[in-house]
Scaffold this active site. Structure first.
Site: not given
Length: 447
Positions: A41, A262, A273, A412
């Site tokens: 639940d 990352d 990101d 990145e």
């Protein structure tokens, strides 16, 4: 996730722009997300369907947005969970249909228990029915069940839609170009995420575990308003960095290894990101430094070329040229440069794409306009994308010298295309070798 960081007028405008792309006498149906059971639940944290949120700013499950386009008028209607004092004691306050109409700018709002009879009347005598086909099979089935309710009334002179449009591509295209309000949020969440990466660097040392560094990231996100991560964080020490989507984050960090992180926060639904790779002991070894600088050079060259009119295919060419030339110089690739480029030889070590759209989703929607497997879509101001070259040499790769084995590096950043060129939204995350070593050595010196 509330609309407070974006004015309600912008959501109203988005619905209007979307509707104007539909043919006359059309109706579009867009579904909210649903809660998903985790176990017994308990549920996973609710994440709204991002296209539904883009058009509404409404962040409750199970709601349905209906947009009608008639010859002279566009009508937006929301169906949502009803006010329920008992349910709200257990699960939190609901907005309710009355508040939804006034606070979110819908023309009409009803409780979900009124959905079927109301939508049957809305669909009746429309020529075109639009919905995001194939995203959720249960929702597709609901749409066709409503359609059948209208079809059986044909003898009463009521017609059902005969044309069908997948409206997802229309919303995807709208989401690809960010508004000023969206960019303000993205700048903020990227700044928060950049600080989190620096905090992770400051907390890293041999003997701690990957999940402890992940906790530093999540703490920094949340304490600055980005309560949730935009995706499962990758905290990959040593050879784990060669697993692209490594999220176990359970290993101990070792002196002499690199750590690849990352991770990005989410603010008001918008994602950051960022990837950074750095030495666990604060000092790059000579082989680590050589490979890291090569990846950084490739990334900087690709970012420098971003401007309106270019595309990801051109950036890939730039990146592959830099990586190939560098890998030849290091003796990792052998052969003639032109032939190695033609053979895409560097893909043996750079094994993923260079970048992707970024926005409400970390891998955001929007057509890349692929041609011969190349992403040829022309950049326009307002687009946001990642640039993330990498080099991955697993520990068991015996085709290279031992000094290179077990090294995985990715760098990145999140880049906004501007009228003049580009803006790096993640520049506050330390990236150069000198910056990284300075941050980490300053922490060592203070201990």
């Amino acid at each position: 996730m509330k609309h407070t960081l974006i004015p309600v007028e912008e959501f109203i405008s988005r619905r209007k722009v979307f509707a104007e792309q539909l043919p006359d006498n059309a109706v579009a149906i867009i579904f909210a997300g649903q809660e998903v059971t985790r176990s017994n639940d308990t549920e996973y944290l609710f994440c709204q369907n991002k296209s539904f949120y883009y058009l509404t700013g409404f962040n409750e499950p199970d709601a349905v947005l209906v947009i009608e386009k008639n010859t002279t008028r566009i009508i937006s209607t929301l169906f949502c969970l009803p006010k329920d004092p008992l349910a709200e004691v257990w699960h939190g306050k609901r907005i309710g249909s009355d508040n939804a109409k006034t606070e979110y700018g819908f023309d009409y709002a009803y409780s979900l228990d009124e959905l079927t009879p109301e939508i049957e009347g809305i669909i009746a005598n429309k020529q075109t029915l639009c919905f995001c086909q194939g995203q959720h099979l249960d929702n597709d089935a609901r749409v066709f069940s409503w359609l059948e309710l209208v079809k059986v009334k044909s003898r009463q002179g009521i017609s059902a839609p005969v044309n069908f449009i997948n409206c997802a591509p229309l919303i995807d295209e709208m989401r690809l170009i960010k508004s000023d309000a969206e960019l303000q949020i993205m700048r903020k969440v990227n700044a928060i995420s950049g600080r989190a990466h620096q905090r992770a660097m400051e907390a890293t040392q041999a003997g701690v575990f990957e999940y402890q560094i992940e906790a530093e990231l999540l703490h920094e996100f949340a304490r600055n308003g980005a309560r949730f991560a935009a995706y499962n964080s990758i905290v990959a020490g040593g050879n784990n960095a060669n697993i692209l989507h490594y999220t176990n984050n359970c290993d101990e960090l070792h002196d002499g290894d690199l750590l690849l992180i990352d991770a990005g926060g989410e603010l008001a639904g918008y994602a950051a990101d960022i990837t950074r790779t750095f030495p666990i002991n604060g000092k790059f070894s000579a082989p680590q430094k050589a490979l890291y600088q090569l990846v950084l050079d490739a990334q900087l060259a690709a970012i420098e070329a971003i401007k309106p009119g270019t595309n990801l295919a051109a950036l890939n060419d730039i990146c592959h040229n830099v990586l190939t030339e560098g890998l030849i110089a290091l003796g990792i690739l052998k052969g003639e440069f032109t032939q190695l480029i033609e053979d895409k030889a560097c893909k043996q070590y750079f094994i993923h794409g260079l970048g992707h759209w970024l926005g409400l989703d970390v891998h955001d929607v929007g057509d890349y306009q692929m041609e011969n497997k190349r992403q040829n879509r022309t950049f326009q101001p307002g687009m946001v994308l990642t640039i993330e070259p990498g080099l991955y040499i697993p520990a068991d790769d015996h085709s290279v010298e031992p000094q290179w084995r077990g090294i995985g590096i990715r760098i990145e950043d999140n880049i906004l295309v501007t009228d003049q060129g580009h803006e790096n939204l993640t520049k506050n995350a330390p990236k150069s070798i000198a910056e990284i070593e300075r941050v980490m050595q300053s922490v060592v010196a203070s201990k």
